[in-house]
Design a protein around this motif. Structure first.
Motif, PDB file in Angstrom:
ATOM      1  N   UNK A 167       0.819  -1.222   0.000  1.00 52.01           N
ATOM      2  CA  UNK A 167       0.000   0.000   0.000  1.00 52.01           C
ATOM      3  C   UNK A 167       0.846   1.262   0.000  1.00 52.01           C
ATOM      4  N   UNK A 168       2.170   1.104  -0.112  1.00 55.57           N
ATOM      5  CA  UNK A 168       3.052   2.262  -0.193  1.00 55.57           C
ATOM      6  C   UNK A 168       3.512   2.814   1.134  1.00 55.57           C
ATOM      7  N   UNK A 169       3.193   2.134   2.236  1.00 56.76           N
ATOM      8  CA  UNK A 169       3.585   2.603   3.566  1.00 56.76           C
ATOM      9  C   UNK A 169       4.994   2.123   3.893  1.00 56.76           C
ATOM     10  N   UNK A 170       5.846   3.043   4.301  1.00 55.53           N
ATOM     11  CA  UNK A 170       7.214   2.685   4.658  1.00 55.53           C
ATOM     12  C   UNK A 170       7.230   1.863   5.945  1.00 55.53           C
ATOM     13  N   UNK A 171       8.230   0.988   6.075  1.00 52.74           N
ATOM     14  CA  UNK A 171       8.368   0.178   7.281  1.00 52.74           C
ATOM     15  C   UNK A 171       8.456   1.074   8.514  1.00 52.74           C
ATOM     16  N   UNK A 172       9.226   2.157   8.425  1.00 50.55           N
ATOM     17  CA  UNK A 172       9.363   3.062   9.571  1.00 50.55           C
ATOM     18  C   UNK A 172       8.023   3.677   9.957  1.00 50.55           C
ATOM     19  N   UNK A 173       7.178   3.967   8.987  1.00 54.39           N
ATOM     20  CA  UNK A 173       5.841   4.485   9.285  1.00 54.39           C
ATOM     21  C   UNK A 173       4.990   3.416   9.962  1.00 54.39           C
ATOM     22  N   UNK A 174       5.125   2.159   9.535  1.00 58.75           N
ATOM     23  CA  UNK A 174       4.398   1.069  10.180  1.00 58.75           C
ATOM     24  C   UNK A 174       4.841   0.904  11.630  1.00 58.75           C
ATOM     25  N   UNK A 175       6.133   1.104  11.882  1.00 59.66           N
ATOM     26  CA  UNK A 175       6.637   1.055  13.259  1.00 59.66           C
ATOM     27  C   UNK A 175       5.972   2.129  14.106  1.00 59.66           C
ATOM     28  N   UNK A 176       5.831   3.334  13.558  1.00 59.33           N
ATOM     29  CA  UNK A 176       5.178   4.417  14.295  1.00 59.33           C
ATOM     30  C   UNK A 176       3.710   4.103  14.532  1.00 59.33           C
ATOM     31  N   UNK A 177       3.061   3.533  13.544  1.00 55.54           N
ATOM     32  CA  UNK A 177       1.645   3.178  13.709  1.00 55.54           C
ATOM     33  C   UNK A 177       1.474   2.139  14.814  1.00 55.54           C
ATOM     34  N   UNK A 178       2.339   1.143  14.827  1.00 58.33           N
ATOM     35  CA  UNK A 178       2.273   0.135  15.885  1.00 58.33           C
ATOM     36  C   UNK A 178       2.511   0.781  17.247  1.00 58.33           C
ATOM     37  N   UNK A 179       3.487   1.674  17.339  1.00 56.72           N
ATOM     38  CA  UNK A 179       3.783   2.329  18.608  1.00 56.72           C
ATOM     39  C   UNK A 179       2.599   3.178  19.065  1.00 56.72           C
ATOM     40  N   UNK A 180       1.935   3.823  18.137  1.00 56.02           N
ATOM     41  CA  UNK A 180       0.723   4.571  18.466  1.00 56.02           C
ATOM     42  C   UNK A 180      -0.342   3.647  19.059  1.00 56.02           C
ATOM     43  N   UNK A 181      -0.502   2.477  18.463  1.00 57.94           N
ATOM     44  CA  UNK A 181      -1.488   1.515  18.964  1.00 57.94           C
ATOM     45  C   UNK A 181      -1.158   1.069  20.388  1.00 57.94           C
ATOM     46  N   UNK A 182       0.130   0.884  20.660  1.00 62.24           N
ATOM     47  CA  UNK A 182       0.544   0.491  22.014  1.00 62.24           C
ATOM     48  C   UNK A 182       0.225   1.611  23.005  1.00 62.24           C
ATOM     49  N   UNK A 183       0.465   2.853  22.608  1.00 67.04           N
ATOM     50  CA  UNK A 183       0.105   3.979  23.480  1.00 67.04           C
ATOM     51  C   UNK A 183      -1.401   4.040  23.714  1.00 67.04           C
ATOM     52  N   UNK A 184      -2.172   3.814  22.665  1.00 65.03           N
ATOM     53  CA  UNK A 184      -3.630   3.825  22.821  1.00 65.03           C
ATOM     54  C   UNK A 184      -4.083   2.725  23.777  1.00 65.03           C
ATOM     55  N   UNK A 185      -3.398   1.582  23.741  1.00 70.23           N
ATOM     56  CA  UNK A 185      -3.773   0.449  24.579  1.00 70.23           C
ATOM     57  C   UNK A 185      -3.409   0.673  26.041  1.00 70.23           C
ATOM     58  N   UNK A 186      -2.220   1.199  26.286  1.00 70.03           N
ATOM     59  CA  UNK A 186      -1.702   1.268  27.649  1.00 70.03           C
ATOM     60  C   UNK A 186      -1.729   2.661  28.277  1.00 70.03           C
ATOM     61  N   UNK A 187      -1.844   3.717  27.469  1.00 68.95           N
ATOM     62  CA  UNK A 187      -1.657   5.074  28.006  1.00 68.95           C
ATOM     63  C   UNK A 187      -2.782   6.022  27.637  1.00 68.95           C
ATOM     64  N   UNK A 188      -3.915   5.527  27.220  1.00 66.31           N
ATOM     65  CA  UNK A 188      -5.008   6.394  26.804  1.00 66.31           C
ATOM     66  C   UNK A 188      -5.423   7.335  27.929  1.00 66.31           C
ATOM     67  N   UNK A 189      -5.476   8.611  27.629  1.00 63.06           N
ATOM     68  CA  UNK A 189      -5.907   9.609  28.603  1.00 63.06           C
ATOM     69  C   UNK A 189      -4.882   9.968  29.646  1.00 63.06           C
TER      70      UNK A 189
END
Length: 281
Positions: A167-189
């Motif tokens: 889909x044209x997404x760089x690996x480094x961007x996918x790493x950031x997306x995953x890290x965002x998901x981890x923050x949403x899971x553990x650090x929301x609010x």
């Protein structure tokens, strides 16, 4: 309190500079110290004394590990002394492996009372995101953080970090997306997330490579390359526009070259903080 909140408070109070402690053999020699465990210990003590005013300190474990168990003991002392002084410690270990092995690494560095307890560690995420789920959960449980290598400035990293998926997404961007998901899971609010990324402050096309993953990122950004590696405060301002409250500019040699006098390192740190804070204001 979560690591992200602790770091956010430290950056507000002390400025957005992380001080690296990298006891290269060449730096030991420049300081007039022997390339030995004794020299390593003296270097570490002086560096902590001079740089304890930083928002965080980042020791590079490789330069301790090269001395074997005696070097690990010096690193334990440094981490313990910094903790006693109330200094946040980001241990630069760049661990990356399958889930069960990462659980072992996490147990060494993240729980309260661990022999090498640090406030956060760096990780290399290229075994796949799920390999780090248990490590992230352990970090969150103990109020600690992770910094994931995403888009670094070393030339060797370009091929992997800039590779793109279908889909044209760089690996480094996918790493950031995953890290965002981890923050949403553990650090929301909870304010600033506890799970950050490493983005080289010398990377010119960061926004182009990372795209929406960069603009949406909600964790801290560790930005090495400030100082001796070529990036100045204006580069920090330009490359991390829109993320001023998240970026932690990291300088190692640029500060350590002021040694071995702790007072001189303290002056160099004050100057670096003034430059970064003025640029990011």
């Amino acid at each position: 309190m979560s690591f992200g909140v602790k770091l956010q408070d430290a950056m507000r109070l002390k400025g957005r500079v992380c001080a690296g402690i990298d006891p290269h053999a060449s730096l030991l020699a420049e300081w007039g110290l022997p390339d030995s465990v004794e020299g390593l210990r003296e270097f570490s003590q002086r560096a902590l004394e001079g740089l304890a005013g930083a928002a965080a300190i980042k020791p590079q474990s490789a330069f301790y590990e090269r001395f074997g168990s005696a070097g690990w003991a010096v690193l334990e002392e440094l981490l313990r002394d910094a903790r006693s002084a109330g200094v946040l410690m980001i241990l630069d270990v760049k661990r990356g492996d399958i889930g069960s092995t990462m659980a072992g690494y996490g147990a060494a560095f993240l729980p309260e009372g661990a022999p090498l307890e640090a406030d956060a560690i760096t990780i290399a995420p290229y075994m796949g995101a799920s390999a780090y789920d248990a490590t992230a959960a352990l970090a969150a449980q103990h109020g600690k953080g992770l910094f994931t290598l995403a888009l670094t400035s070393n030339p060797e990293g370009k091929v992997l970090q800039r590779s793109v998926s279908a889909d044209g997404t760089a690996v480094s961007a996918q790493v950031m997306e995953w890290t965002n998901q981890v923050n949403d899971l553990h650090c929301a609010g909870a304010g600033l997330g506890s799970f950050g990324v490493v983005l080289g402050s010398t990377v010119d096309d960061m926004t182009k490579v990372l795209g929406s993953a960069f603009s949406a990122f909600n964790g801290p950004i560790l930005a090495p390359g400030f100082g001796a590696q070529g990036a100045d405060a204006e580069d920090i301002r330009r490359r991390f526009a829109g993320h001023e409250h998240q970026v932690l500019a990291s300088s190692s040699r640029g500060l350590l070259k002021a040694g071995p006098n702790p007072a001189a390192m303290q002056e160099a740190l004050v100057k670096a903080v003034e430059e970064v804070e003025s640029a990011l204001a």
